[in-house]
Design a protein around this motif. Structure first.
Motif, PDB file in Angstrom:
ATOM      1  N   VAL B  80      -5.248  -0.959   0.390  1.00 58.59           N
ATOM      2  CA  VAL B  80      -3.963  -1.484   0.844  1.00 58.59           C
ATOM      3  C   VAL B  80      -4.043  -3.008   0.883  1.00 58.59           C
ATOM      4  O   VAL B  80      -5.063  -3.577   1.274  1.00 58.59           O
ATOM      5  CB  VAL B  80      -3.605  -0.949   2.241  1.00 58.59           C
ATOM      6  N   SER B  81      -2.976  -3.668   0.450  1.00 62.38           N
ATOM      7  CA  SER B  81      -3.000  -5.127   0.458  1.00 62.38           C
ATOM      8  C   SER B  81      -1.883  -5.694   1.312  1.00 62.38           C
ATOM      9  O   SER B  81      -0.853  -5.055   1.510  1.00 62.38           O
ATOM     10  CB  SER B  81      -2.868  -5.655  -0.965  1.00 62.38           C
ATOM     11  N   PHE B  89       9.752  -5.699   6.560  1.00 61.35           N
ATOM     12  CA  PHE B  89      11.070  -5.106   6.318  1.00 61.35           C
ATOM     13  C   PHE B  89      11.984  -5.740   7.353  1.00 61.35           C
ATOM     14  O   PHE B  89      11.950  -5.383   8.530  1.00 61.35           O
ATOM     15  CB  PHE B  89      11.009  -3.597   6.452  1.00 61.35           C
ATOM     16  N   ASP B  96       9.069   0.306  13.498  1.00 59.99           N
ATOM     17  CA  ASP B  96       9.382   0.993  12.241  1.00 59.99           C
ATOM     18  C   ASP B  96       8.599   0.409  11.069  1.00 59.99           C
ATOM     19  O   ASP B  96       8.200   1.127  10.164  1.00 59.99           O
ATOM     20  CB  ASP B  96      10.886   0.926  11.949  1.00 59.99           C
ATOM     21  N   ARG B  99       5.440   1.929  11.262  1.00 58.22           N
ATOM     22  CA  ARG B  99       5.608   3.359  11.011  1.00 58.22           C
ATOM     23  C   ARG B  99       5.607   3.662   9.510  1.00 58.22           C
ATOM     24  O   ARG B  99       5.107   4.702   9.076  1.00 58.22           O
ATOM     25  CB  ARG B  99       6.932   3.833  11.629  1.00 58.22           C
ATOM     26  N   VAL B 100       6.164   2.739   8.712  1.00 61.06           N
ATOM     27  CA  VAL B 100       6.164   2.967   7.265  1.00 61.06           C
ATOM     28  C   VAL B 100       4.734   3.149   6.769  1.00 61.06           C
ATOM     29  O   VAL B 100       4.425   4.096   6.039  1.00 61.06           O
ATOM     30  CB  VAL B 100       6.835   1.797   6.510  1.00 61.06           C
ATOM     31  N   GLY B 101       3.828   2.251   7.223  1.00 61.48           N
ATOM     32  CA  GLY B 101       2.429   2.379   6.831  1.00 61.48           C
ATOM     33  C   GLY B 101       1.833   3.698   7.299  1.00 61.48           C
ATOM     34  O   GLY B 101       1.148   4.390   6.549  1.00 61.48           O
ATOM     35  N   GLY B 105       1.079   5.982   4.247  1.00 63.18           N
ATOM     36  CA  GLY B 105      -0.291   5.684   3.855  1.00 63.18           C
ATOM     37  C   GLY B 105      -1.119   6.954   3.879  1.00 63.18           C
ATOM     38  O   GLY B 105      -0.584   8.058   3.847  1.00 63.18           O
ATOM     39  N   ARG B 149       0.729  -3.400   9.679  1.00 58.00           N
ATOM     40  CA  ARG B 149       1.379  -2.448   8.800  1.00 58.00           C
ATOM     41  C   ARG B 149       0.386  -1.889   7.788  1.00 58.00           C
ATOM     42  O   ARG B 149       0.334  -0.691   7.522  1.00 58.00           O
ATOM     43  CB  ARG B 149       2.493  -3.202   8.074  1.00 58.00           C
ATOM     44  N   ALA B 150      -0.425  -2.809   7.225  1.00 59.50           N
ATOM     45  CA  ALA B 150      -1.409  -2.381   6.242  1.00 59.50           C
ATOM     46  C   ALA B 150      -2.464  -1.497   6.896  1.00 59.50           C
ATOM     47  O   ALA B 150      -2.895  -0.486   6.333  1.00 59.50           O
ATOM     48  CB  ALA B 150      -2.065  -3.593   5.597  1.00 59.50           C
ATOM     49  N   ALA B 153      -1.720   2.147   7.366  1.00 58.67           N
ATOM     50  CA  ALA B 153      -1.841   3.017   6.197  1.00 58.67           C
ATOM     51  C   ALA B 153      -3.262   3.564   6.072  1.00 58.67           C
ATOM     52  O   ALA B 153      -3.585   4.245   5.101  1.00 58.67           O
ATOM     53  CB  ALA B 153      -1.454   2.259   4.929  1.00 58.67           C
TER      54      ALA B 153
ATOM     55  N   LEU C 197      13.401   6.512   6.332  1.00 64.22           N
ATOM     56  CA  LEU C 197      12.523   5.362   6.561  1.00 64.22           C
ATOM     57  C   LEU C 197      12.041   4.824   5.211  1.00 64.22           C
ATOM     58  O   LEU C 197      12.041   3.618   4.964  1.00 64.22           O
ATOM     59  CB  LEU C 197      11.329   5.779   7.420  1.00 64.22           C
ATOM     60  N   MET C 204      14.670  -2.745   1.514  1.00 64.97           N
ATOM     61  CA  MET C 204      14.403  -4.090   2.019  1.00 64.97           C
ATOM     62  C   MET C 204      13.348  -4.810   1.200  1.00 64.97           C
ATOM     63  O   MET C 204      13.425  -6.019   1.018  1.00 64.97           O
ATOM     64  CB  MET C 204      13.996  -4.022   3.493  1.00 64.97           C
ATOM     65  N   LEU C 212       2.359   0.084   0.705  1.00 66.31           N
ATOM     66  CA  LEU C 212       2.068   0.880   1.902  1.00 66.31           C
ATOM     67  C   LEU C 212       2.110   2.378   1.599  1.00 66.31           C
ATOM     68  O   LEU C 212       2.053   3.197   2.508  1.00 66.31           O
ATOM     69  CB  LEU C 212       3.051   0.541   3.016  1.00 66.31           C
TER      70      LEU C 212
END
Lengths: 306, 240, 335
Positions: B80-81, B89, B96, B99-101, B105, B149-150, B153, C197, C204, C212
């Motif tokens: 992951v970078s 975002f 959130d 949460r994406v990660g 991930g 975030r990274a 993941a 999500l 975005m 990710l």
């Protein structure tokens, strides 16, 4: 035009004579000159500002009407571009300074909706002023053709071809030989680097936007000479422009020319196999096929081989 | 070896951004990547994380060939970078974003997503800002969010691209502490950093790129004395 | 707070449900028809928002899905003799597969490819549908057009009329109400789910989302499929309600424009914005389309300048209130 009509009668006849082939090929090259001019306007704006100018279609259409209107006032359609194009160049510059500058700071979704809105306004303007009738410019030169061996070439199409090529060559000279032109290219290549090296990005963006709009207007004037048009005119050409840009890649002049030739060939030869009513579909189908197979465009194929 | 890059090359048109670079990174290492602007550091990151496919060369990660994987596939394998210019975002909350990660991930089946997110927010010191919308964060917090975030993941290898850029010395040293703590979580790190003192202090080994080519590779002390490195950074007159 | 919101929703549904009962006494049933169309447009607007708002992939060609849903239904009803409402899921499915066929290549890439392609698709599809009967003649699929038209070309298709017209309209009204609730529920579910999500992250910043682990193209295509399916079903409802369709009309650009406009007016990318936008748009359209005013001694019908108004509205919203009506309300409430 006359050879196209004869082909219509034999819709499903796949074999064609060598003469037909030659004529179709010549017609494609002539159309490609116009297509390249039209696409370069879109490519310039996308390349420099990363904006998809949907109002491109509206500019094409209104420039065609402008030529038509001047013609009714007694001004020759061959001279109309000298009035219409500078006008649109000015409008482009004003737009950039007032509205588009703000749009550039927003996410891409905003610019799409914005330009779509502008396009709708243009369309409605045309409906109000010119009504929905299909217009075309006809004069004694419209039907004039030259015979060159087996080739039959219409004079207007020849004029359109050479005018388009002249515009593109002068633009290319401008982009490579002048400071402003080089600044435009620098901005397209790397906006941040261009800013750091002291280029006035606001002014150069405005110039690029004005030029892009002016090119579209020029293409519109030329189209008025050879096509019939109504307020909906331009939508299919927006798609064609985009298809060509995708085929040819944004950064290369040769690419756009190649893309234009490809599309023109595909369109002209496909009439052999399908009804002319479906001609506008060709660009769409080609676009989808290209995106599926060579999403980086023709130039990536050439580069890949090295 | 966790990561083994062999003869990586990336051309853009006529320009060679990364030229025949080979190196490897051991598990648990902090590996520094240095070089002047335009040396090809970020491009090298993008080759490893899959944003660009390399023109030639291979990337072996954890014994698996991940050359030309898409970023999402590289992420699933554990690479992951972060991004040089922070890219949160913008309209999402900090929660959130992280949460994406955690959702997309590599899933850790032992923990649920909310637990993971909260743990990472605490770990990176972002817990007080959990419900702030990302665009309203200050730069140091955004940098931390990028890392958080990274980390969510669940990577084996974390590529950190200039997470210290734009920070003042105190903030930078806070970030370096965070990086050391990340290593404690048995995450291997490759980092690009311009702040010389920071990268020298935290890295086990450093590789230096110039014009896309590897010009030095070794411990911070070795690299600091390399004449080619001194030349690249300070100009010819300083080199012996 | 949450309870109050649920109460509003239930109240709204109840209000809609009793409209057919009172419509006859008020204006001879016109209100029922208007409400049917409002509900249909709300569904379309909410469905468009799934790809256009959540995923941020603007579609200027959603009218195509609507038209395909309508045609599938008409052809199904004419050819099988079965009740037309059975064709609703089929109409949705056809629209979905059609969307996938060109959505996949265009959504795979970053950039405006999808949006531009959608401008061409409506025109291309209309041309096909207008000429399909002609094309099928003397082809291996000749049997399709042998004894009755397939798409009807320029003269259109007439659906078999139901035994009891009134009862059928009433039935459709409630189906449409149920469908609208379903569409909003799906949109709400997506908004709160992992799927939503992913879409918002891709919207975005696609590159960041991909690093990710979000496989952007898969989620975008999925969003298009859901959206196209729902719009296709709405088209099916339309065909059943009006019982006559022709390609020129159902594939006209104006439906596509409406589907861009409604969510943008209401609040793009939100749950309730598109529904609100559709309500405003459809009611205003109904009240104003016959209005006229004087300008410099010239009488102008509002219907003649509607594109200009739509365009102006888009430009103004983008420049001054990208959040639409919902954004405006929120801002006013804060003050």
């Amino acid at each position: 035009m006359c050879f196209q009509i004869s082909i219509l009668n034999s819709q499903f006849q796949i074999l064609m004579s060598f003469d037909t082939f030659l004529n179709l090929f010549a017609a494609s090259i002539l159309t490609a000159g116009l297509y390249a001019t039209m696409s370069y306007g879109l490519a310039l704006i996308y390349g420099v500002m990363k904006l998809t100018n949907l109002s491109h279609a509206g500019v094409l259409m209104l420039a065609a009407y402008g030529t038509y209107w001047l013609n009714t006032l007694g001004i020759s359609p061959y001279l109309a571009p000298f009035i219409v194009v500078p006008l649109w160049f000015g409008i482009g510059i004003v737009w950039q300074h007032t509205l588009v500058k703000r749009i550039m700071l927003m996410p891409p979704i905003a610019s799409l909706l914005f330009f779509f809105g502008i396009w709708l306004i243009m369309q409605n303007f045309a409906y109000l002023v010119f009504k929905s009738d299909i217009r075309s410019i006809t004069n004694e030169a419209t039907l004039l053709t030259y015979k060159l061996g087996p080739l039959v070439l219409s004079q207007n199409r020849l004029i359109v071809f050479f005018a388009g090529i002249t515009a593109l060559v002068s633009l290319q000279l401008f982009l490579t030989r002048t400071y402003q032109g080089r600044a435009i290219r620098a901005l397209a290549a790397d906006a941040e680097a261009a800013r750091l090296s002291g280029i006035d990005t606001d002014r150069i963006s405005a110039l690029a936007f004005g030029l892009g709009i002016a090119l579209a207007a020029f293409a519109g004037c030329l189209m008025a000479l050879i096509f019939a048009f109504d307020p909906e005119f331009g939508r299919s050409h927006l798609l064609k422009s985009f298809c060509i840009v995708v085929l040819g890649g944004l950064e290369s002049f040769v690419g756009v020319a190649l893309g234009a030739i490809m599309l023109a060939l595909a369109e002209n030869f496909s009439i052999q196999f399908m009804p002319a009513a479906l001609q506008d579909m060709v660009s769409f189908v080609l676009l989808v096929i290209v995106l599926l197979t060579i999403p980086n465009g023709l130039m990536s194929l050439l580069k890949g081989k090295k | 070896m966790l990561l083994d890059c062999k003869n990586l090359t990336k051309r853009f048109g006529g320009l060679i951004a990364v030229n025949d670079v080979s190196f490897n990174v051991a598990r648990g290492e902090i590996f520094g990547l240095m070089g002047p602007n335009g040396a090809g550091k970020t491009t090298l990151f993008r080759l490893i994380s899959g944003v660009y496919p390399p023109s030639s060369g291979t990337v072996i990660f954890n014994g698996k060939n991940i050359t030309g994987f898409k970023p999402s596939a590289a992420c699933a394998s554990g690479v992951v970078s972060t991004h040089q210019i922070v890219r949160p975002f913008r309209e999402m909350t900090v929660f959130d974003n992280v949460r994406v990660g955690a959702e997309f991930g590599r899933k850790d089946p032992k923990h649920n997503v909310t637990e993971v997110v909260n743990e990472i927010l605490t770990f990176t010191g972002l817990a007080p800002q959990t419900h702030v919308v990302a665009k309203n964060l200050t730069l140091p917090s955004r940098k931390r969010l990028e890392v958080a975030r990274a980390l969510a993941a669940n990577p084996d290898l974390l590529l950190l691209d200039e997470v210290g850029a734009g920070l003042n010395p105190t903030e930078t040293s806070g970030m370096m502490d965070l990086i050391r703590q990340i290593r404690e979580r048995s995450v291997t790190i490759i980092m690009v950093e311009h702040v010389m003192k920071a990268i020298m202090g935290v890295s086990d080994r450093i590789m230096v790129l110039n014009y896309g080519q590897q010009i030095a590779l070794g411990t911070p002390a070795e690299v600091a004395q390399d004449p080619q490195v001194i030349e690249a950074y300070l100009g010819k007159q300083f080199a012996k | 707070m949450k309870n109050r919101k649920n109460l509003y929703v239930l109240g709204g549904i109840a209000l809609l449900a009793i409209i057919p009962l009172i419509a006859k006494t008020i204006d001879n049933g016109y209100l029922q028809t208007l409400t049917f169309f409002v509900m249909m447009f709300v569904s379309m607007s909410v469905a468009w928002n799934i790809i256009g708002g959540y995923a941020g992939q603007i579609s200027f060609g959603h009218g195509t899905f609507w038209g395909l849903g309508a045609f599938t239904t008409a052809i199904f009803a004419i050819r099988t003799g079965l009740p037309a409402w059975l064709a609703m899921p089929i109409g949705g499915l056809v629209a979905m597969l059609y969307g996938m066929s060109w959505g996949y290549p265009t959504l795979r890439l970053r950039g405006p490819y999808f949006a531009i392609a959608t401008i061409g698709i409506g025109e291309a599809t209309r041309l096909i549908m207008l000429n399909l009967d002609q094309l099928l003649k003397n082809s291996p699929l000749d049997w399709l057009v042998k004894d009755k038209p397939f798409t009807g070309g320029a003269s259109g298709l007439i659906l078999p009329s139901p035994n009891d017209f009134q009862a059928n309209q009433l039935l459709l009204f409630y189906i449409c109400l149920g469908f609208m609730i379903l569409t909003i529920a799906i949109s709400a579910w997506i908004n709160n789910s992992r799927f939503g999500l992913a879409l918002r992250a891709v919207n975005m910043d696609q590159e960041a989302a991909e690093t990710l682990g979000v496989s952007a193209s898969r989620y975008k295509v999925l969003a298009l499929m859901v959206s196209a399916f729902l719009v296709g079903v709405a088209g099916s409802l339309y065909a059943q309600y009006v019982l006559f369709i022709d390609a020129r009309e159902v594939f006209s650009f104006s439906n596509s424009i409406a589907m861009v406009l409604m969510p943008t007016v209401g609040g793009i990318g939100t749950l309730w914005g598109p529904a609100l936008g559709a309500l405003v748009f459809k009611v205003a359209d109904d009240r104003l389309s016959s209005a006229r005013f004087m300008l410099g001694g010239m009488q102008i019908n509002l219907g003649d300048v509607n594109l200009m108004l739509y365009g102006l509205l888009l430009v103004l919203i983008i420049l001054f209130e990208p959040g639409g009506v919902l954004g405006l309300l929120k801002r006013l409430r804060k003050k």
